[in-house]
Design a protein around this motif. Structure first.
Motif, short mmCIF file in Angstrom:
data_model
loop_
_atom_site.label_atom_id
_atom_site.label_comp_id
_atom_site.label_asym_id
_atom_site.label_seq_id
_atom_site.Cartn_x
_atom_site.Cartn_y
_atom_site.Cartn_z
N UNK A 123 -48.65 -34.75 10.95
CA UNK A 123 -48.44 -34.89 9.76
C UNK A 123 -49.56 -35.78 9.05
N UNK A 124 -49.69 -35.24 7.90
CA UNK A 124 -50.67 -35.96 7.14
C UNK A 124 -50.46 -37.47 6.74
N UNK A 125 -49.18 -37.64 6.40
CA UNK A 125 -48.60 -38.78 6.01
C UNK A 125 -47.27 -39.03 6.47
N UNK A 126 -46.83 -40.28 6.75
CA UNK A 126 -45.48 -40.70 7.25
C UNK A 126 -44.85 -41.55 6.28
N UNK A 127 -43.64 -41.41 5.89
CA UNK A 127 -42.79 -42.19 4.96
C UNK A 127 -41.90 -43.03 5.57
N UNK A 128 -42.05 -44.27 6.18
CA UNK A 128 -40.97 -45.14 6.44
C UNK A 128 -40.39 -45.72 5.24
N UNK A 129 -39.06 -45.67 5.11
CA UNK A 129 -38.19 -46.39 4.19
C UNK A 129 -37.90 -47.83 4.43
N UNK A 130 -38.54 -48.56 3.87
CA UNK A 130 -38.25 -50.09 4.08
C UNK A 130 -37.07 -50.67 3.42
N UNK A 131 -37.12 -50.37 2.02
CA UNK A 131 -36.19 -50.91 1.25
C UNK A 131 -34.62 -50.61 1.81
N UNK A 132 -34.24 -49.31 2.10
CA UNK A 132 -33.22 -48.79 2.67
C UNK A 132 -32.80 -49.49 3.97
N UNK A 133 -33.69 -49.66 4.73
CA UNK A 133 -33.47 -50.43 6.01
C UNK A 133 -33.03 -51.97 5.68
N UNK A 134 -33.92 -52.54 4.76
CA UNK A 134 -33.59 -53.99 4.27
C UNK A 134 -31.95 -53.97 3.74
N UNK A 157 -54.28 -39.89 12.97
CA UNK A 157 -55.15 -40.10 11.74
C UNK A 157 -54.01 -40.01 10.46
N UNK A 158 -52.71 -39.64 10.87
CA UNK A 158 -51.63 -39.92 10.09
C UNK A 158 -51.67 -41.17 9.23
N UNK A 159 -51.59 -40.97 8.01
CA UNK A 159 -51.73 -42.10 7.13
C UNK A 159 -50.37 -42.68 6.70
N UNK A 160 -49.99 -44.10 6.75
CA UNK A 160 -48.79 -44.56 6.67
C UNK A 160 -48.52 -44.96 5.16
N UNK A 178 -51.76 -54.11 6.65
CA UNK A 178 -53.00 -52.93 6.46
C UNK A 178 -52.45 -51.38 6.65
N UNK A 179 -51.30 -51.09 5.89
CA UNK A 179 -50.60 -49.87 5.72
C UNK A 179 -51.60 -49.15 4.79
N UNK A 180 -51.69 -48.12 4.87
CA UNK A 180 -52.77 -47.32 4.26
C UNK A 180 -52.56 -47.02 2.68
N UNK A 181 -51.17 -46.79 2.54
CA UNK A 181 -50.51 -46.62 1.11
C UNK A 181 -49.32 -47.42 0.85
N UNK A 182 -49.09 -47.74 -0.42
CA UNK A 182 -47.51 -48.11 -0.61
C UNK A 182 -47.36 -47.28 -1.88
N UNK A 183 -46.18 -46.58 -1.68
CA UNK A 183 -45.72 -45.80 -3.04
C UNK A 183 -44.75 -46.59 -3.73
N UNK A 184 -45.12 -46.82 -5.10
CA UNK A 184 -44.40 -48.08 -5.62
C UNK A 184 -43.73 -47.40 -6.98
N UNK A 185 -42.48 -47.82 -7.21
CA UNK A 185 -41.93 -47.48 -8.47
C UNK A 185 -42.40 -48.18 -9.68
N UNK A 186 -42.37 -47.46 -10.60
CA UNK A 186 -43.25 -48.03 -12.13
C UNK A 186 -42.79 -49.33 -12.28
N UNK A 187 -41.58 -49.71 -12.19
CA UNK A 187 -41.10 -50.96 -12.49
C UNK A 187 -41.65 -51.95 -11.85
N UNK A 188 -41.68 -51.75 -10.59
CA UNK A 188 -42.34 -52.51 -9.38
C UNK A 188 -43.67 -52.88 -9.60
N UNK A 189 -44.37 -51.96 -10.16
CA UNK A 189 -45.99 -52.20 -10.42
C UNK A 189 -45.90 -53.12 -11.60
N UNK A 190 -45.16 -53.02 -12.73
CA UNK A 190 -45.06 -53.82 -13.94
C UNK A 190 -44.82 -55.17 -13.40
#
Ligand code: E4P
Length: 214
Positions: A123-134, A157-160, A178-190
């Motif tokens: 996989x190029x990327x892997x997406x662990x879902x942290x909010x749903x675990x919380x 090489x897989x990016x998190x 040190x996670x490579x990426x965070x995918x962020x909802x627009x309201x959280x960025x704000x």
């Protein structure tokens, strides 16, 4: 750290992009459905705004169906990343797509061993879902810590992509790990773009400036 925007809303993407905060975009079937627009049309428009990885998720649940969808989706743009669910069929599809040099994002990852399988499948990327675990009273960030360590132990090489982000602290903690990426909802960025002390300080500077000019 790269910021992806977790949305299929093109207005949100344009706004965050104008701030230089969009290194890529992740979508999922729920986010696409929320927009009420044609899937390919939305993905095409997103790719026109952002010059970075754009995840488009397959709907099929069998490997052959996923591969068929993937080969159509990659025709849209060179930046398309095929998002596949973390199932046995999804792992088989990831393995095949990786051999064809098609970028993949294994989604709905909730355990370190699932993440290990995704990396081994190429996989190029892997997406662990942290909010749903919380939400289940399990520590989502602990999962990120485990995956970061595991991938570093074996130099995968897989990016998190830290996904299912619900608040600014998730982004801060992911960055500290040190996670490579965070995918962020627009309201959280704000929420973490502004600070009351910044607003207060700016107001005081401008008030002092205007008083002195009188
Ligand atoms: C990630 O790729 C998913 O689209 C997303 O982060 C899921 O977030 P949610 O748990 O808030 O739906």
């Amino acid at each position: 750290m790269k910021f992806f925007l977790d949305t299929a809303n093109v207005d949100e993407i344009r706004e965050a992009h104008s701030m230089g905060m969009v290194d890529g975009v992740t979508t999922n079937p729920s986010l696409i459905a929320k927009e009420g627009r044609d899937f390919k049309e939305v993905i095409t428009e997103i790719c026109e705004i952002v010059d970075g990885p754009v995840s488009a998720e397959v709907i099929s649940t069998d490997t052959e169906g996923m591969l068929k969808e993937a080969r159509e989706l990659v025709k849209i743009n060179k930046n398309i990343v095929i998002k596949v669910p973390m199932t046995i069929d999804g792992i088989k599809a990831t393995c095949r797509l990786s051999k064809e040099d098609i970028a993949t994002n294994v989604t709905l990852v909730f355990s370190p061993l699932q993440a290990l399988m995704a990396a081994k499948a190429g996989a190029t990327y892997v997406s662990p879902f942290i909010g749903r675990l919380d939400d289940l009273a399990q520590d989502g960030m602990q999962l990120i810590e485990q995956i970061v360590e595991m991938y570093s132990n074996y130099a995968f090489d897989t990016e998190i992509i830290v996904a299912s982000v619900r608040n600014p602290l998730h982004v801060l903690d992911a960055a500290m790990l040190g996670a490579d990426i965070a995918t962020i909802p627009f309201n959280v960025l704000g929420k973490f773009a502004s600070h009351p002390m910044t607003d207060k300080g700016l107001k005081a500077f401008l008030d002092d400036w205007n008083k002195a000019k009188k």
